[in-house]
Motif scaffolding. Structure first.
Motif, short mmCIF file in Angstrom:
data_model
loop_
_atom_site.label_atom_id
_atom_site.label_comp_id
_atom_site.label_asym_id
_atom_site.label_seq_id
_atom_site.Cartn_x
_atom_site.Cartn_y
_atom_site.Cartn_z
N GLU A 209 5.08 -5.71 5.02
CA GLU A 209 6.11 -4.81 4.52
C GLU A 209 5.52 -3.84 3.50
OE1 GLU A 209 9.39 -6.14 1.81
OE2 GLU A 209 10.51 -6.14 3.69
N ARG A 210 4.61 -4.34 2.66
CA ARG A 210 3.94 -3.49 1.67
C ARG A 210 3.18 -2.35 2.36
NH1 ARG A 210 0.33 -4.41 -3.30
NH2 ARG A 210 0.62 -6.64 -3.11
N LYS A 211 2.45 -2.68 3.43
CA LYS A 211 1.68 -1.66 4.15
C LYS A 211 2.58 -0.56 4.68
CE LYS A 211 -1.88 -4.93 5.70
NZ LYS A 211 -2.44 -5.61 6.89
N ILE A 212 3.73 -0.96 5.22
CA ILE A 212 4.68 0.02 5.76
C ILE A 212 5.24 0.90 4.65
CG2 ILE A 212 6.91 0.29 6.91
CD1 ILE A 212 6.21 -2.40 8.37
N ALA A 213 5.59 0.26 3.53
CA ALA A 213 6.15 1.02 2.40
C ALA A 213 5.13 2.00 1.84
CB ALA A 213 6.62 0.05 1.32
N LEU A 214 3.88 1.56 1.71
CA LEU A 214 2.84 2.43 1.16
C LEU A 214 2.50 3.57 2.11
CD1 LEU A 214 0.46 -0.16 -0.52
CD2 LEU A 214 1.89 1.54 -1.65
N LYS A 215 2.57 3.29 3.40
CA LYS A 215 2.32 4.35 4.38
C LYS A 215 3.35 5.46 4.22
CE LYS A 215 1.76 5.16 9.34
NZ LYS A 215 1.80 4.54 10.69
N GLY A 216 4.59 5.07 3.93
CA GLY A 216 5.64 6.06 3.73
C GLY A 216 5.49 6.84 2.44
#
Length: 231
Positions: A209-216
């Motif tokens: 979830e962190r990776k997805i949030a940071l990508k955004g």
């Protein structure tokens, strides 16, 4: 004669919840200005409850109030997101571990019902229902962990966590069923009394979830959270 204590009205909490939900779901954007007079007119209330509601949201780090700039929605940068995930990855791991060690049959039954809601929402592709079911599952897990201090720490972070996680869920809406399997596996480990695997599984999900949030947030270079500057 001393002034009497005047507690905030229930109306201000209702307004705070209304605005909080708009911020969490992105209807009020980062750095968007909130004008008290316009909001009071829109909601059909006086400016007093609006002002009290904004004070509540400021304590929750959802808005910031600055001289000559007024009240604006807090902008969450990549650094802000990263800091928050540093904390909740560990806290969620402690929740899963504690739940596996201290769960009761009632806890497991409630978590199974919550998991059923998560899977149902994922199958329907209903983002809003999935999001609410996810937090309900987490709240049951927190109570099952039997750690009041941990529960309070997560409650204090809940507004920021909800805002960040809703954004993350929106960005991987097509993978809801895949995400639901993490919670199913976590619950299996909790039910089997395996704290190490319960902790590992939920932390793997949170890191994804962190990776997805940071990508955004990858284009964000500055911002604030709780009054701190990020560079």
């Amino acid at each position: 004669m001393r002034d009497r204590f005047k507690p905030p009205s229930n109306l201000c909490y209702e307004i705070a919840d209304f605005l909080s939900n708009q911020i969490i779901k992105g209807e009020l954007k980062s750095d968007e200005k909130i004008r008290e007079a316009e909001l009071a007119k829109q909601l059909g209330v006086s400016r007093g409850p609006i002002r009290e509601a904004l004070q509540i949201l400021e304590r929750k780090r959802l808005v910031e109030r600055k001289p000559r700039r007024g009240t604006r929605v807090v902008r969450m940068s990549s650094s802000s997101v990263d800091w928050l995930y540093d904390i909740i990855v560990e806290l969620y791991g402690l929740v899963a571990r504690g739940a596996a060690e201290h769960r009761t049959e009632r806890d497991v039954a409630e978590m199974r019902r919550a998991l059923s809601r998560i899977k149902g929402a994922a199958t329907r592709g209903n983002l809003s229902d999935y999001y609410e079911a996810l937090f309900h599952f987490a709240l049951i897990g927190e109570k099952a962990a039997k750690n009041p201090l941990l529960e309070q720490m997560l409650a204090d972070l809940e507004p920021l966590t909800r805002r960040m996680q809703f954004d993350s869920i929106k960005r991987h809406a097509e993978d809801l069923q895949k995400s639901a399997t993490f919670f199913e596996q976590t619950l299996q480990h909790i039910e089997n009394g395996n704290p190490e695997m319960a902790c590992k599984t939920i932390q793997e999900y949170t890191q994804e979830e962190r990776k997805i949030a940071l990508k955004g947030k990858r284009l964000a270079t500055t911002g604030t959270i709780g009054g701190r500057n990020n560079k």
